[in-house]
Every structure is written in C-alpha cells, then in structure tokens.
Write a protein that holds these residues in place. Structure first.
Motif, short mmCIF file in Angstrom:
data_model
loop_
_atom_site.label_atom_id
_atom_site.label_comp_id
_atom_site.label_asym_id
_atom_site.label_seq_id
_atom_site.Cartn_x
_atom_site.Cartn_y
_atom_site.Cartn_z
N SER A 7 -2.99 9.14 8.89
CA SER A 7 -3.38 7.74 8.75
C SER A 7 -2.22 6.82 9.14
CB SER A 7 -3.82 7.46 7.31
OG SER A 7 -2.76 7.72 6.41
N LYS A 8 -2.59 5.64 9.63
CA LYS A 8 -1.60 4.63 10.00
C LYS A 8 -1.60 3.56 8.92
CE LYS A 8 -1.87 5.33 14.96
NZ LYS A 8 -2.14 4.72 16.26
N LEU A 9 -0.40 3.18 8.48
CA LEU A 9 -0.25 2.23 7.39
C LEU A 9 0.82 1.20 7.72
CD1 LEU A 9 -0.03 4.89 4.55
CD2 LEU A 9 -2.05 3.55 5.11
N GLN A 10 0.74 0.06 7.08
CA GLN A 10 1.80 -0.94 7.15
C GLN A 10 2.74 -0.70 5.98
OE1 GLN A 10 1.42 -2.40 10.49
NE2 GLN A 10 2.57 -3.86 9.29
N GLY A 11 4.03 -0.81 6.23
CA GLY A 11 5.00 -0.61 5.17
C GLY A 11 6.20 -1.52 5.36
N LYS A 12 7.07 -1.51 4.35
CA LYS A 12 8.25 -2.36 4.37
C LYS A 12 9.49 -1.49 4.22
CE LYS A 12 10.12 -6.45 2.11
NZ LYS A 12 9.91 -7.43 1.04
N VAL A 13 10.46 -1.67 5.12
CA VAL A 13 11.70 -0.89 5.07
C VAL A 13 12.48 -1.32 3.83
CG1 VAL A 13 13.86 -0.36 6.26
CG2 VAL A 13 11.77 -0.71 7.58
N THR A 14 12.75 -0.34 2.95
CA THR A 14 13.48 -0.64 1.70
C THR A 14 14.90 -0.11 1.70
OG1 THR A 14 12.60 1.38 0.69
CG2 THR A 14 11.37 -0.66 0.32
N GLY A 15 15.19 0.83 2.61
CA GLY A 15 16.54 1.37 2.67
C GLY A 15 16.79 2.07 3.98
N ILE A 16 18.06 2.04 4.40
CA ILE A 16 18.43 2.68 5.66
C ILE A 16 19.62 3.61 5.40
CG2 ILE A 16 19.37 2.30 7.97
CD1 ILE A 16 17.77 -0.27 8.10
#
Length: 141
Positions: A7-16
């Motif tokens: 599945s394809k989802l939208q997400g938010k980068v929280t850490g690198i």
C-alpha cells in the motif's frame, strides 16, 4: 489503521539517521525508509533528499512480526506496469537477443541447467583444491 504490504501512504519524516529516515504513518505507527530506498540514484547523504518534517509518499515493503515496517520512497514513485512498458525501447540490441531465448525455457529446464552448471563447477573446484592440498591423486616425493 492496518498497514498492508504494497500500500502507498502519506507520512511525515520524524527522524534522520545515516542509514535511513523514520517516517510516521497514519495511525501513529512509524516505519523506516532505508537510504537505498530514498531515490533511484546513489544517495551518499540522506540530508540532501529529506529533512525532518517533510511530507512524503511511501510504499510499504514489509511488516515484520515484531512491528518493524520497511518503507520505500522510490518505489512509491514507480510508474504503473503499462506505462513502464510504453517507455521501454521496442527494439532489442543484438546482445540482448541471445538472452531472449533463455527466457523462454520452462522452470524445470532452467533448474536442470543450473544443477548441471553447479555440479560442473563443484567438480572443477574439488579437483583444483585436492591437488593443492595433497589429495588422493597427487604425486608424493
């Protein structure tokens, strides 16, 4: 929300990190985008592509039993199969025509060929290592 493979989802980068980026998905779960799954080309520094707080579209590659979620940004951008077929060059080079014949073999034929090649390689390797170690057929003196 259940996270399903593919599945394809939208997400938010929280850490690198130096090996990838953590992305928060809908429902509060977090997954990892490995550095090799950020872009189609080689990524030396992930910070050149992502920053904390970026909204990204990701594809779910795997969900482990311990809850770890593997994600990919580059596979989320992949074109549908019919578009990829249209973009491929229609004419094959002479070099690739020989490989086309091999693709038409059945699975059993491919497996038999693989087994034969493996046995030949093992026999050759065994001959070479026995002579170096002083195996049965070596001369002494």
């Amino acid at each position: 929300m259940s996270i399903e493979v593919g599945s394809k989802l939208q997400g938010k980068v929280t850490g690198i990190t130096n090996f990838g980026a953590f992305v928060e998905l809908p429902g509060g779960s977090t997954g990892l985008v490995h550095i090799s799954e950020v872009a189609d080309n080689y990524v030396k520094d992930i910070n050149e592509f992502l920053t904390v707080g970026d909204e990204v579209e990701v594809k779910v590659l795997n969900v482990e039993s311990d809850g770890k979620i593997g994600l990919s940004i580059r596979k989320a951008k992949e074109a549908p199969p019919q578009e990829r077929e249209q973009r491929r060059p229609q004419k094959r080079s002479p070099r690739n025509q020989g490989n086309n014949r091999r693709e038409q073999l059945s699975f059993e034929d491919k497996m038999n060929r693989f087994l034969k090649d493996s046995e030949e390689r093992l026999a050759s390797l065994k001959r070479n290592t026995e002579s170096k170690r002083g195996g049965r057929n070596t001369k002494r003196g």
